[in-house]
Design an enzyme around this catalytic site. Structure first.
Site, PDB file in Angstrom:
ATOM      1  N   LYS A  43       0.852  -1.203   0.000  1.00  0.00           N
ATOM      2  CA  LYS A  43       0.000   0.000   0.000  1.00  0.00           C
ATOM      3  C   LYS A  43       0.886   1.251   0.000  1.00  0.00           C
ATOM      4  CE  LYS A  43      -0.343   0.070   5.044  1.00  0.00           C
ATOM      5  NZ  LYS A  43      -1.244   0.147   6.199  1.00  0.00           N
ATOM      6  N   TYR A 262      17.758  28.754   9.216  1.00  0.00           N
ATOM      7  CA  TYR A 262      16.552  29.357   9.799  1.00  0.00           C
ATOM      8  C   TYR A 262      16.525  29.161  11.302  1.00  0.00           C
ATOM      9  CZ  TYR A 262      14.467  29.843   5.155  1.00  0.00           C
ATOM     10  OH  TYR A 262      14.198  30.207   3.866  1.00  0.00           O
TER      11      TYR A 262
HETATM   12  C1  LIG Z   1      -3.483  -4.643   8.241  1.00  0.00           C
HETATM   13  C2  LIG Z   1      -1.993  -4.558   8.054  1.00  0.00           C
HETATM   14  N1  LIG Z   1      -1.276  -5.690   7.953  1.00  0.00           N
HETATM   15  C3  LIG Z   1       0.065  -5.670   7.796  1.00  0.00           C
HETATM   16  C4  LIG Z   1       0.747  -4.480   7.731  1.00  0.00           C
HETATM   17  C5  LIG Z   1       2.252  -4.504   7.597  1.00  0.00           C
HETATM   18  O1  LIG Z   1       2.836  -3.994   8.756  1.00  0.00           O
HETATM   19  P1  LIG Z   1       4.433  -3.824   8.889  1.00  0.00           P
HETATM   20  O2  LIG Z   1       4.803  -2.787   7.901  1.00  0.00           O
HETATM   21  O3  LIG Z   1       4.630  -3.356  10.275  1.00  0.00           O
HETATM   22  O4  LIG Z   1       5.005  -5.158   8.583  1.00  0.00           O
HETATM   23  C6  LIG Z   1       0.052  -3.282   7.828  1.00  0.00           C
HETATM   24  C7  LIG Z   1       0.771  -2.013   7.785  1.00  0.00           C
HETATM   25  O5  LIG Z   1       0.416  -0.996   8.243  1.00  0.00           O
HETATM   26  C8  LIG Z   1      -1.357  -3.315   7.998  1.00  0.00           C
HETATM   27  O6  LIG Z   1      -2.085  -2.197   8.103  1.00  0.00           O
END
Ligand SMILES: Cc1ncc(COP(=O)(O)O)c(C=O)c1O
Length: 364
Positions: A43, A262
């Site tokens: 994602k 800054y």
């Molecule tokens: C539902 C879900 N599963 C798995 C993951 C993967 O997590 P990680 O990046 O900590 O391995 C995420 C990441 O946010 C998530 O939202």
């Protein structure tokens, strides 16, 4: 390392993606959880690394997870034929129909989604992943309603297979009591159901073998960052996937008492040599990086001086052999993103997403 040479980029800072490191890190996931199927979480443009390229590099994975319908549609449009799971599920019924026609699996995390799915008339049934809230209190149905939801999903002609999943709130903190409580809750509600399950994110893949079940969902470890504050990515056999680099553009002499940047937050205690580096928060470098945050140049670690600007940062070049035009690594192979995150009151997730988002959007 790949960089699309054909498109124009408007900034000096660049993101290079090492797809072999992604493949290596997927291998580490398989080492930790040899009996589980692996569903990489790609994602948010694969945590800033480029979702389509990541999906290609991770082709040997079993399935992919994304957060939102649009991400799954983009994967299908690009020719990805792997099983895909949308972690938020569908937001509206039109998307559900599109899931059915594109063979995209949906999470069901709330009653409105269950109702819509049961009432629909899909041309082909979808796989449904029932998300149970075991204690994180984000998405998910109440744990004590699992059996009821599961039965209704399994009896629906709109549903092909049903899975059950949940998510840890604190797996990166191995001593946190909620970890075991979530695991026990998950075991309790799935114990009497014959179903494939998924619970483990990166930290749980490494630290909680009892949470592996049939499918694991690694994210951050695939991109080469350690989920734990006290264990390095290197110690876990993880390799940096994102190389965030730029150039040194100027070298200046400071006199003791001179203030830098800054807010004049850094004041030189002695005469010193300082370098200006062409990257700032517009490129996704964290604005809250502290004085002393490491930056790599010519085989040496230099220290950040003063505030991060939009387009530049200043570094201490005392004792460093450097010239304008030299390559500067903000994070990557030579310097782990976790170190920069720790010095910036942030997490690698955010740094990688921001640098990737800036890089991929500031292109023509
Ligand atoms: C539902 C879900 N599963 C798995 C993951 C993967 O997590 P990680 O990046 O900590 O391995 C995420 C990441 O946010 C998530 O939202």
């Amino acid at each position: 390392m790949s960089e699309e040479k054909s498109s124009r980029h408007w900034r000096r800072a660049r993101v290079l993606i090492n797809s072999e490191a992604l493949t290596n890190n997927l291998g580490r996931v398989r080492d930790y959880s040899p009996r589980s199927q692996v569903m990489p979480v790609i994602k948010a443009n694969a945590y800033g690394h480029g979702m389509l390229a990541a999906a290609t590099a991770l082709d040997s994975a079993d399935m992919f997870a994304v957060a939102m319908p649009e991400e799954a549609f983009a994967l299908r449009a690009s020719g990805c034929t792997k099983p895909l799971l949308v972690l938020h599920g569908f937001y509206c019924v039109d998307e559900l129909y599109k899931f059915a026609s594109l063979k995209i699996s949906t999470v069901i995390h709330q009653p409105q989604q269950l109702d819509a799915l049961l009432k629909s008339d899909l041309a082909s049934p979808v796989d449904a992943w029932l998300k149970v809230d075991t204690g994180m209190h984000r998405l998910g149905i109440p744990a004590d309603e699992t059996e009821d939801y599961f039965a209704r999903l399994r009896n629906s002609s709109n549903v092909a297979r049903v899975y059950i999943m949940s998510h840890f709130a604190n797996a990166d903190d191995p001593d946190n009591k909620l970890n075991n409580s979530q695991l026990e809750c998950f075991l309790k509600v799935t114990n009497d159901i014959d179903v494939d399950c998924s619970l483990a994110n990166s930290a749980a893949i490494i630290g909680m073998p009892r949470s592996h079940f049939e499918v694991v969902r690694p994210g951050i470890m695939l991109y080469g960052s350690s989920p734990f504050a006290d264990v390095t990515a290197d110690e876990l056999g993880l390799q940096a996937v994102m190389q965030f680099e730029t150039e040194l553009i100027a070298i200046k002499q400071l006199k003791a008492g001179d203030a830098v940047g800054y807010g004049s937050t850094y004041v030189a205690e002695r005469d010193m040599t300082m370098g200006i580096v062409a990257a700032g928060y517009a490129d996704g470098y964290p604005r809250h990086a502290r004085n002393g945050t490491p930056v790599w140049l010519n085989g040496q670690r230099c220290e950040l001086l003063g505030r991060v600007s939009m387009d530049s940062i200043s570094i201490d070049l005392t004792g460093v052999d450097a010239s304008a035009g030299d390559r500067v690594v903000l994070w990557g192979r030579e310097l782990c993103v976790d170190e920069v995150a720790a010095a910036s009151e942030s997490i690698a997730y955010e740094l990688l997403c921001n640098a990737g988002a800036a890089y991929f959007s500031l292109r023509e």
